[in-house]
Design an enzyme around this catalytic site. Structure first.
Site, mmCIF file in Angstrom:
data_model
loop_
_atom_site.group_PDB
_atom_site.id
_atom_site.type_symbol
_atom_site.label_atom_id
_atom_site.label_comp_id
_atom_site.label_asym_id
_atom_site.label_seq_id
_atom_site.Cartn_x
_atom_site.Cartn_y
_atom_site.Cartn_z
ATOM 1 N N GLY A 183 0.819 -1.211 0.000
ATOM 2 C CA GLY A 183 0.000 0.000 0.000
ATOM 3 C C GLY A 183 0.851 1.259 0.000
ATOM 4 O O GLY A 183 2.033 1.224 0.361
ATOM 5 N N GLN A 184 0.224 2.387 -0.385
ATOM 6 C CA GLN A 184 1.043 3.607 -0.525
ATOM 7 C C GLN A 184 1.553 4.120 0.819
ATOM 8 O O GLN A 184 2.681 4.618 0.891
ATOM 9 C CB GLN A 184 0.330 4.697 -1.303
ATOM 10 C CG GLN A 184 -0.855 5.314 -0.678
ATOM 11 C CD GLN A 184 -1.291 6.599 -1.410
ATOM 12 O OE1 GLN A 184 -0.457 7.302 -1.989
ATOM 13 N NE2 GLN A 184 -2.561 6.894 -1.367
ATOM 14 N N ASP A 203 -2.430 -12.603 6.013
ATOM 15 C CA ASP A 203 -3.710 -12.295 5.365
ATOM 16 C C ASP A 203 -4.746 -12.049 6.450
ATOM 17 O O ASP A 203 -5.208 -12.976 7.113
ATOM 18 C CB ASP A 203 -4.142 -13.456 4.449
ATOM 19 C CG ASP A 203 -5.436 -13.127 3.713
ATOM 20 O OD1 ASP A 203 -6.024 -12.050 3.968
ATOM 21 O OD2 ASP A 203 -5.867 -13.951 2.881
ATOM 22 N N LEU A 204 -5.099 -10.796 6.634
ATOM 23 C CA LEU A 204 -6.040 -10.438 7.701
ATOM 24 C C LEU A 204 -7.445 -10.930 7.404
ATOM 25 O O LEU A 204 -8.314 -10.916 8.275
ATOM 26 C CB LEU A 204 -6.036 -8.922 7.917
ATOM 27 C CG LEU A 204 -4.732 -8.378 8.525
ATOM 28 C CD1 LEU A 204 -4.677 -6.858 8.409
ATOM 29 C CD2 LEU A 204 -4.585 -8.806 9.978
ATOM 30 N N THR A 215 -9.866 7.376 8.912
ATOM 31 C CA THR A 215 -10.224 8.180 7.741
ATOM 32 C C THR A 215 -11.183 9.340 8.032
ATOM 33 O O THR A 215 -12.002 9.264 8.947
ATOM 34 C CB THR A 215 -10.883 7.262 6.683
ATOM 35 O OG1 THR A 215 -11.337 8.059 5.588
ATOM 36 C CG2 THR A 215 -12.081 6.515 7.234
ATOM 37 N N ASP A 216 -11.105 10.366 7.196
ATOM 38 C CA ASP A 216 -12.061 11.480 7.218
ATOM 39 C C ASP A 216 -13.463 11.031 6.819
ATOM 40 O O ASP A 216 -14.434 11.714 7.105
ATOM 41 C CB ASP A 216 -11.587 12.593 6.259
ATOM 42 C CG ASP A 216 -11.372 12.100 4.827
ATOM 43 O OD1 ASP A 216 -11.011 10.919 4.646
ATOM 44 O OD2 ASP A 216 -11.550 12.892 3.881
ATOM 45 N N TYR A 267 -17.705 1.899 3.706
ATOM 46 C CA TYR A 267 -16.280 2.053 4.049
ATOM 47 C C TYR A 267 -16.129 2.892 5.318
ATOM 48 O O TYR A 267 -15.450 2.497 6.262
ATOM 49 C CB TYR A 267 -15.538 2.699 2.879
ATOM 50 C CG TYR A 267 -14.137 3.180 3.216
ATOM 51 C CD1 TYR A 267 -13.091 2.285 3.412
ATOM 52 C CD2 TYR A 267 -13.872 4.552 3.342
ATOM 53 C CE1 TYR A 267 -11.821 2.741 3.730
ATOM 54 C CE2 TYR A 267 -12.598 5.009 3.656
ATOM 55 C CZ TYR A 267 -11.579 4.107 3.846
ATOM 56 O OH TYR A 267 -10.314 4.557 4.167
ATOM 57 N N LYS A 293 -14.725 1.649 8.979
ATOM 58 C CA LYS A 293 -13.534 2.254 9.604
ATOM 59 C C LYS A 293 -13.887 2.792 10.994
ATOM 60 O O LYS A 293 -13.097 2.677 11.935
ATOM 61 C CB LYS A 293 -12.967 3.368 8.722
ATOM 62 C CG LYS A 293 -12.336 2.893 7.418
ATOM 63 C CD LYS A 293 -11.031 2.122 7.601
ATOM 64 C CE LYS A 293 -9.885 3.003 8.043
ATOM 65 N NZ LYS A 293 -8.606 2.232 8.131
ATOM 66 N N TRP A 350 -7.505 11.777 1.933
ATOM 67 C CA TRP A 350 -7.119 12.041 0.538
ATOM 68 C C TRP A 350 -5.593 11.896 0.334
ATOM 69 O O TRP A 350 -4.916 12.845 -0.085
ATOM 70 C CB TRP A 350 -7.561 13.452 0.134
ATOM 71 C CG TRP A 350 -9.036 13.723 0.128
ATOM 72 C CD1 TRP A 350 -10.012 13.087 0.858
ATOM 73 C CD2 TRP A 350 -9.723 14.711 -0.647
ATOM 74 N NE1 TRP A 350 -11.236 13.631 0.583
ATOM 75 C CE2 TRP A 350 -11.097 14.633 -0.330
ATOM 76 C CE3 TRP A 350 -9.300 15.677 -1.563
ATOM 77 C CZ2 TRP A 350 -12.055 15.468 -0.907
ATOM 78 C CZ3 TRP A 350 -10.253 16.516 -2.136
ATOM 79 C CH2 TRP A 350 -11.616 16.411 -1.820
HETATM 80 N N1 LIG Z 1 -5.821 6.416 0.516
HETATM 81 C C1 LIG Z 1 -6.499 7.415 1.080
HETATM 82 O O1 LIG Z 1 -6.837 8.416 0.428
HETATM 83 C C2 LIG Z 1 -6.859 7.349 2.542
HETATM 84 C C3 LIG Z 1 -7.597 8.397 3.111
HETATM 85 C C4 LIG Z 1 -7.913 8.327 4.468
HETATM 86 C C5 LIG Z 1 -7.514 7.241 5.225
HETATM 87 N N2 LIG Z 1 -6.806 6.238 4.635
HETATM 88 C C6 LIG Z 1 -6.400 5.100 5.466
HETATM 89 O O2 LIG Z 1 -4.985 5.040 5.419
HETATM 90 C C7 LIG Z 1 -4.563 3.677 5.516
HETATM 91 C C8 LIG Z 1 -3.575 3.368 4.405
HETATM 92 O O3 LIG Z 1 -4.181 3.593 3.161
HETATM 93 P P1 LIG Z 1 -3.394 3.361 1.787
HETATM 94 O O4 LIG Z 1 -3.730 4.497 0.895
HETATM 95 O O5 LIG Z 1 -1.984 3.010 2.039
HETATM 96 O O6 LIG Z 1 -4.194 2.078 1.261
HETATM 97 P P2 LIG Z 1 -3.799 1.067 0.094
HETATM 98 O O7 LIG Z 1 -2.761 1.660 -0.778
HETATM 99 O O8 LIG Z 1 -5.087 0.635 -0.517
HETATM 100 O O9 LIG Z 1 -3.162 -0.143 0.893
HETATM 101 C C9 LIG Z 1 -3.966 -1.015 1.637
HETATM 102 C C10 LIG Z 1 -3.089 -1.943 2.437
HETATM 103 O O10 LIG Z 1 -3.965 -2.877 3.065
HETATM 104 C C11 LIG Z 1 -3.379 -4.140 2.995
HETATM 105 N N3 LIG Z 1 -4.381 -5.206 2.952
HETATM 106 C C12 LIG Z 1 -5.523 -5.221 2.226
HETATM 107 N N4 LIG Z 1 -6.147 -6.399 2.414
HETATM 108 C C13 LIG Z 1 -5.376 -7.122 3.278
HETATM 109 C C14 LIG Z 1 -5.482 -8.414 3.856
HETATM 110 N N5 LIG Z 1 -6.514 -9.227 3.593
HETATM 111 N N6 LIG Z 1 -4.515 -8.832 4.685
HETATM 112 C C15 LIG Z 1 -3.450 -8.023 4.956
HETATM 113 N N7 LIG Z 1 -3.289 -6.808 4.444
HETATM 114 C C16 LIG Z 1 -4.251 -6.354 3.609
HETATM 115 C C17 LIG Z 1 -2.546 -4.154 1.735
HETATM 116 O O11 LIG Z 1 -1.500 -5.008 2.030
HETATM 117 P P3 LIG Z 1 -0.725 -5.932 0.967
HETATM 118 O O12 LIG Z 1 -1.293 -5.608 -0.405
HETATM 119 O O13 LIG Z 1 0.666 -5.554 1.143
HETATM 120 O O14 LIG Z 1 -1.008 -7.310 1.391
HETATM 121 C C18 LIG Z 1 -2.071 -2.708 1.611
HETATM 122 O O15 LIG Z 1 -0.801 -2.568 2.167
HETATM 123 C C19 LIG Z 1 -5.845 2.840 5.511
HETATM 124 O O16 LIG Z 1 -6.194 2.543 6.839
HETATM 125 C C20 LIG Z 1 -6.898 3.770 4.934
HETATM 126 O O17 LIG Z 1 -8.188 3.458 5.422
HETATM 127 C C21 LIG Z 1 -6.469 6.260 3.317
#
Ligand SMILES: NC(=O)c1ccc[n+]([C@@H]2O[C@H](COP(=O)([O-])OP(=O)(O)OC[C@H]3O[C@@H](n4cnc5c(N)ncnc54)[C@H](OP(=O)(O)O)[C@@H]3O)[C@@H](O)[C@H]2O)c1
Length: 297
Positions: free
Chosen positions: A13-14, A39-40, A109-110, A133, A137, A158
């Protein structure tokens, strides 16, 4: 002092990738764990994996959870899967951390907010998610708070970075081939550079190690409120792609499975007061991420 050992849940993930980058820069020892090793979605196996990781030799001093079901539209049709990952897996992680007496920083998240326009959302404001979603959360936040006291929940918004895919990278890719991109103009939020969020998470982790942490709920986001259309225009300007124009549309012109809050601007003041981490500089973060991505692609 020996480098702090941190286990990051999530790998590809990013935010997980931004944490690895930031950790390298400041000499923190970061290990990431994701699928297939963890794997969660498979709770029994996940519990075993986490228990052995948190109790073995070289165990981490702190865990940061970035893993989530993040596909906002897909969550509407896959509510059970979204709640499994965003609530039940967080609860499981909290239980394992509690048993190992390991502090846990969890990212939220927001989208827990309903989006009525007004001032930026503070930690004490009442959440009212409008999507599966957001609801999942919020349920994860509650589960964590009820399960393990040594926690920080950091809500952010975001996210963007050079690590594709995210809104910024999608706009650049489309602007390279299209002359007009239609983008919604009636959802206002706080775009946040993932790199700054990572730095803040690691700063919080350091303060946890120093033993000065007030546990609980915090907000951290970019310092500039804007619509997705404003964000897209800033991206193409920064990327130097003037042949593409942003057409501003309403959410109703762009039907999506999930409703989004019309106003989800986060107030980062409490994080600044308690941890000394100022809201992320949107302009500087965008410039850094855009130019990094342009060099890579
Ligand atoms: N992106 C946004 O704009 C945003 C905004 C607000 C809050 N957030 C929060 O910030 C956090 C990080 O977001 P992100 O943008 O990095 O998300 P992302 O790029 O979609 O990455 C999601 C992560 O979740 C992991 N994941 C998904 N399913 C899984 C499973 N079954 N078992 C284990 N790991 C699993 C993936 O791990 P692997 O693929 O490595 O297994 C990946 O590292 C999240 O909590 C999200 O809710 C994100």
């Amino acid at each position: 002092m020996t480098p702090m050992r941190i286990l990051v849940i999530g790998q590809s993930g990013q935010l997980a990738r931004a944490l690895v980058d930031s950790g390298r820069n400041i000499g923190v020892q970061i290990e990431t764990i994701g699928r297939p090793a963890l794997d969660l979605g498979a709770p029994d196996q996940a519990r075993n994996t986490l228990e052995s990781r948190l109790t073995g030799t070289n165990r981490p001093e702190l865990v940061i959870n970035t893993a989530a079901f993040t596909a906002v539209d897909a969550a509407e049709g896959k509510k059970a899967a979204a709640f499994q990952l965003n609530r039940d897996a967080v609860c499981l992680l909290a239980e394992v951390c509690a048993a190992a007496d390991c502090p846990l920083i969890h990212v939220s998240t927001d989208y827990v907010f309903s989006g009525q326009p007004g001032r930026p959302w503070q930690e004490g404001d009442q959440p009212a998610p409008v999507s599966a979603y957001g609801a999942s959360k919020l349920a994860g936040e509650t589960a964590l708070a009820q399960t393990w006291s040594k926690h920080i929940i950091l809500r952010t918004a975001w996210l963007f970075s050079e690590h594709a895919p995210n809104f910024m990278t999608k706009i650049i890719e489309r602007a390279r081939t299209q002359s007009i991109i239609r983008v919604v103009n009636d959802q206002i939020g706080s775009p946040t550079p993932a790199r700054d969020l990572a730095t803040t998470l690691l700063d919080m982790a350091r303060q946890v190690r120093d033993g000065t942490t007030p546990w609980g709920l915090y907000h951290y986001a970019g310092d500039t409120a804007m619509s997705w259309a404003d964000f897209a225009e800033a991206v193409i300007r920064e990327a130097g792609l003037p042949d593409c124009r942003i057409e501003r549309i309403a959410s109703s012109d762009f039907p999506a499975a999930a409703e989004r809050p019309s106003w989800s601007v986060l107030d980062s003041h409490r994080t600044t007061e308690v941890f000394g981490c100022a809201a992320a500089d949107f302009k500087a973060g965008l410039s850094r991420a855009v130019h990094h991505y342009m060099r890579l692609t």
